[in-house]
Design an enzyme around this catalytic site. Structure first.
Site: not given
Ligand code: CMC
Length: 432
Positions: A309, A367
């Site tokens: 998240h 989720d």
């Molecule tokens: N699986 C594997 N690696 C992950 C994941 C994941 N679900 N989420 C983040 N990472 C890694 C990412 O690759 C990155 O690694 P590095 O630092 O080596 O580049 C690190 O963790 C930080 O990730 P980020 O993409 O910079 O983080 P963000 O804050 O931009 O993204 C997120 C947050 C929710 C979009 C992401 O965690 C994700 O895509 N999760 C899966 C989709 C999901 O479950 N979304 C629902 C969120 S809760 C409901 C809502 O509020 O909508």
């Protein structure tokens, strides 16, 4: 940049010093006010993804991502999920305080009496292909509400804003249920005023005219909790979309349709559908290690859906309540041992121990569990995000209303770090 919390922050730049006021929130980190920076220093700030930018002032919802805390108007989400119910939470989000018994009764009455859709909208809805995703139908139908309810589109009239708000909260379950019924070829089921909000939604989704449908109170309670847990989440992508659309003066139905479109993406509300699809694709616990290593592989775009998240870096407080609800619902339905659930439990266990997920603070989010409950209730995965959308409608509306009432509100207009060609002369096609 020096940050003197008692006064201003100081920015030294190109030999000059600029004083930037510091704004203090009621709780949470201080905010450096850069509104005059461009005018004074001819410089922009760069923050794609808004990771360090507060885009508005708000007194609706507060999140402390490190503590795993979520407050609606100051009330912790776990207390509201346990002691309150969705329509009371809607009142709280919209009007700022918990209602008295009389206020609640009047509010529930108003919502209940706006649940039917204009009959002509049924024909409009029938124009969609049967195999349309219910989110596609919802975006279209909610946007079209401005054509059917144009007597509540004047954003400068407080009474019209109020009617539009009530209409959307009341009609969203009807629209979501109709999108579902249409996709499976069943007749639309009209709302029933004697039922509470969640039971009415279940009835509109699962009843058929040929027989009586009795709502199971445990399922209705679980449904209500899902609504409550998703009701608002401060300035997330879809809420910011609603605010940005609304900042131009667009009508509320158009703004909420924009929010629904944004919510659809798999990184946001679409994650609940993507998560269950992923659990099914994994299929059995032996395949989990393969998916875990894919999630860790930098060259593989695969991510574990339902994990991580942007704001919560400890745990998602909604997930805690949702997990408990999942246990209750699955116990009631006697399906604790279904294969998808077994995969989910094992995946959760491994991910919570795995160094990659622990070090990056990737925990199961709301989720991860909501999809499991909705699946057990009998909803197809395509309905998961529409259910999120109907739950979040009140949050979008509360935030939209707050924005309209803010005297400092301006049209949202970000700037950019331009990296394209500098000025050059047009070349005729023969000379290219
Ligand atoms: N699986 C594997 N690696 C992950 C994941 C994941 N679900 N989420 C983040 N990472 C890694 C990412 O690759 C990155 O690694 P590095 O630092 O080596 O580049 C690190 O963790 C930080 O990730 P980020 O993409 O910079 O983080 P963000 O804050 O931009 O993204 C997120 C947050 C929710 C979009 C992401 O965690 C994700 O895509 N999760 C899966 C989709 C999901 O479950 N979304 C629902 C969120 S809760 C409901 C809502 O509020 O909508």
């Amino acid at each position: 940049m020096m940050n003197d919390k008692t006064k201003n922050a100081t920015l030294s730049f190109h030999g000059k010093t600029y004083e930037l006021p510091i704004l203090s929130p009621s709780v949470g980190p201080d905010v450096i006010d850069i509104r005059k920076l461009y005018g004074e220093a001819d410089v922009f700030t760069f923050d794609p993804g808004f990771t360090s930018t507060a885009a508005c002032e708000s007194d609706i919802t507060f999140i402390d991502g490190d503590k795993g805390e979520l407050l609606y108007r100051g009330y912790p989400i776990d207390q509201l999920a346990e002691k309150s119910h969705y329509l009371e939470v809607c009142y709280l989000l919209l009007y700022g305080e918990l209602p008295t018994a009389e206020q609640l009764e009047a509010f529930e009455y108003r919502i209940t009496n706006h649940t039917m859709l204009h009959e002509q909208m049924h024909y409009f809805l029938r124009g969609f292909r049967r195999d349309a995703h219910p989110m596609a139908t919802m975006v279209g139908v909610v946007g079209a509400m401005s054509a059917f309810y144009h007597d509540s589109t004047d954003i400068n009239d407080a009474a019209q804003r109020e009617v539009a708000s009530i209409r959307m909260i009341a009609k969203m379950p009807t629209i979501a249920a109709m999108a579902y019924k249409y996709s499976i070829g069943q007749p639309f089921i009209y709302p029933r005023n004697e039922l509470d909000y969640a039971s009415n939604f279940l009835s509109m989704c699962f009843a058929v005219p040929a027989e009586d449908y009795v709502v199971n109170p445990i399922l209705s309670r679980a449904m209500d909790r899902i609504f409550t847990l998703h009701a608002d989440h401060e300035q997330n992508a879809s809420t910011s979309t609603v605010r940005l659309a609304g900042s131009s003066g667009a009508n509320p139905f158009a703004c909420i349709a924009a929010g629904i479109a944004c919510l659809w993406g798999p990184a946001h509300g679409g994650a609940n559908e993507a998560c269950l699809t992923m659990l099914r694709e994994i299929g059995s616990v032996e395949h989990i290690p393969e998916y875990i290593s894919r999630a860790k592989d930098k060259n593989d775009p695969f991510r574990l859906m339902g994990f991580g998240h942007r704001v919560y870096k400890n745990f998602d407080p909604r997930a805690k309540v949702m997990k408990q609800s999942a246990d209750e619902v699955l116990g009631l339905l006697g399906i604790e041992n279904n294969p998808t659930l077994q995969v989910a439990k094992e995946l959760e266990r491994i991910a919570l121990e795995d160094d990659y997920f622990v070090s990056k603070k990737l925990y199961p989010n709301v989720d991860f569990y909501s999809g499991i409950i909705l699946d057990a209730m009998g909803f197809p995965t395509s309905m998961f995000t529409p259910i999120f959308a109907l739950s979040r409608t009140v949050g979008w509306i509360a935030q939209w209303k707050e924005m309209i009432g803010d005297p400092t509100q301006k049209i949202g207009r970000p700037r950019q770090l331009y990296t394209g060609a500098t000025e050059r002369d047009y070349v005729d096609v023969e000379q290219r």
